[in-house]
Design a protein around this motif. Structure first.
Motif, short mmCIF file in Angstrom:
data_model
loop_
_atom_site.label_atom_id
_atom_site.label_comp_id
_atom_site.label_asym_id
_atom_site.label_seq_id
_atom_site.Cartn_x
_atom_site.Cartn_y
_atom_site.Cartn_z
N ASN A 80 0.83 -1.21 0.00
CA ASN A 80 0.00 0.00 0.00
C ASN A 80 0.86 1.26 0.00
OD1 ASN A 80 -2.30 -1.56 0.03
ND2 ASN A 80 -2.53 -1.49 2.26
N VAL A 83 2.23 1.70 -3.49
CA VAL A 83 1.16 2.12 -4.40
C VAL A 83 0.83 3.60 -4.18
CG1 VAL A 83 -1.30 1.84 -4.90
CG2 VAL A 83 0.16 -0.18 -4.72
N ASP A 84 0.76 4.02 -2.94
CA ASP A 84 0.50 5.43 -2.66
C ASP A 84 1.60 6.31 -3.24
OD1 ASP A 84 -0.88 4.83 0.67
OD2 ASP A 84 -1.77 4.71 -1.33
N ARG A 87 1.08 6.63 -6.94
CA ARG A 87 -0.09 7.47 -7.25
C ARG A 87 0.29 8.94 -7.22
NH1 ARG A 87 -4.22 4.39 -3.61
NH2 ARG A 87 -4.94 2.79 -5.05
N GLN A 88 1.22 9.29 -6.36
CA GLN A 88 1.62 10.69 -6.26
C GLN A 88 2.63 11.07 -7.32
OE1 GLN A 88 3.14 11.11 -2.33
NE2 GLN A 88 1.18 10.71 -1.35
N PRO A 91 2.74 9.30 -14.23
CA PRO A 91 2.43 7.96 -14.73
C PRO A 91 3.69 7.17 -15.00
CG PRO A 91 1.08 9.56 -15.83
CD PRO A 91 2.07 10.33 -15.00
#
Lengths: 176, 248
Positions: A80, A83-84, A87-88, A91
């Motif tokens: 997690n 992934v966070d 996301r920040q 791409p």
């Protein structure tokens, strides 16, 4: 160093036993660090993510339930957190393209074992994040398809297909 | 050595090859500094309970002291008497006409007569109207003589002549109606009225009295005081018609 299962050690640490945490940390520091560092292309970022993962583990020590396997709980936090981080970020297509180009260049050369390992690492970075994550959980963590599915919150068959695609890509690096 | 595949469902020979190649990758370890940072953080998390009470107690005492200081300061501030503004009393008219009630516009006596009235009021109870009526009549008689002296605008001139007649009628009224406490009060306030700054007129000084005072200021050449008084009058009596000499 204390003996005992990971779950017992975590309970002891939650109760205030620092030596239990030291034992836990020694057991999992290497694989966890490699799981994180092989998902990012920057050592500094890898260090930050690694330290941040343990920070979350320490903060959540009282919420840990012994019924759940500690290793799966630890890698879920790490997953997690990574992934966070992505996301920040921008791409990952650009990163994948760079890795893919690198792997193409690596394919043309004669590969000995060291260069093959380097190409494998580059190819890993070139994988889509979901496939890379599943592959590293499998290779580094040794988790089953069910456990990976639980941690990544997807179906078992989805994990299976991701691994299959990842293996196909990585095989191209090894065979060339 | 890499962990063996525990899934029989995922028996891919290519995966085994990839796994074997992966095992030859460098076994990266976290830096020692990172290890120390993580362990220190873990240590602080479980041992902070023994340290925090001291810090917390120190801060608790400081915050309590600050609250006490603020509370005492507020308490002392509340106890201080609020400085009252000095009483603003209108300038006593020396020889102006004074109106007792706005409706009758009765013209009263001059200052000397008022002094007599004030003195009589001090000696005699209020319930004794007879002497006051006599004084009132004397005052009204004097006022009739003085009506023609000041320059009163046309609008109030008729009132003044009319007021002379009204004063006689007012004299017959009970003392409670015509002779209020305002003359004495005005007399008491008179010493305080001699100020340069214009103040609101007392209840005893009507608009005509005030206008008369304003006219005197103008004739005396005291333009500043004249402007100030005129502005104050306008504010107090916005709809009162000004005499021609004052309306610019």
């Amino acid at each position: 160093m204390q003996a005992g299962s990971d779950e017992q050690l975590m309970r002891q640490y939650a109760a205030g036993d620092m030596s239990a945490f030291e034992t836990l940390y020694q057991r999992h520091r290497g694989p966890l660090f490699r799981y994180i560092s092989r998902q990012v292309n920057d050592p500094a970022t890898a260090n930050d993510l690694y330290q941040g993962t343990w920070e979350k583990v320490i903060k959540a020590r009282r919420r840990y339930r012994p019924e759940a396997p500690f290793k799966a709980w630890l890698y879920r936090i790490a997953h997690n957190h990574v992934v966070d981080h992505f996301r920040q970020q921008r791409p990952t297509t650009s990163l994948d393209q760079e890795g893919f180009i690198g792997s193409e260049q690596g394919l043309e050369a004669t590969l000995d074992q060291e260069r093959q390992a380097a190409s494998l690492r580059t190819a890993l970075l070139a994988l889509p994040p979901e496939q890379r994550d599943a592959m590293l959980l499998k290779l580094e963590g040794g988790f089953s398809l069910e456990e990976i599915a639980t941690m990544t919150q997807v179906g078992r068959e989805t994990v299976k297909s991701r691994l299959r695609y990842a293996v196909t890509r990585l095989k191209q690096v090894l065979t060339t | 050595m890499m962990p063996r595949d525990r899934d029989k469902d995922f028996s891919d020979p290519d995966f085994e090859r990839v796994s074997d190649a992966y095992s030859h990758l460098p076994r990266n370890e976290p830096p020692e500094l990172i290890d120390q940072a993580v362990l220190n953080r873990a240590r602080r998390a479980v041992s902070g309970k023994t340290v925090r009470p001291w810090n917390f107690g120190w801060m608790h005492a400081l915050s309590t002291a600050a609250i006490l200081v603020l509370g005492i300061a507020l308490f002392l501030q509340q106890r201080e008497p609020v400085p009252q503004e000095p009483l603003r009393v209108a300038k006593p008219p020396s020889d102006n006409l004074r109106v007792v009630s706005g409706d009758s516009r009765t013209l009263q006596s001059s200052a000397k007569s008022e002094e007599k009235v004030a003195a009589s009021r001090e000696d005699q109870p209020v319930a004794d109207p007879a002497p006051k009526q006599e004084l009132r009549q004397a005052e009204s008689a004097k006022s009739r003589n003085e009506v023609a002296k000041p320059r009163i605008p046309e609008a109030s001139a008729g009132l003044s002549t009319e007021g002379a007649g009204l004063s006689a009628a007012a004299a017959s009224l009970p003392a409670a109606d015509t002779f209020t406490a305002t003359p004495a009060a005005a007399e008491e306030e008179a010493p305080y009225q001699e100020q340069d700054e214009p103040g609101p007129p007392t209840e005893a000084e009507g608009p005509e009295e005030w206008l008369k005072r304003i006219m005197e200021l103008k004739t005396q050449g005291r333009e500043k005081d004249f402007s100030r008084e005129l502005a104050a009058f306008r504010e107090a009596w916005p709809d009162y018609p000004l005499p021609a000499e004052l309306s610019d």
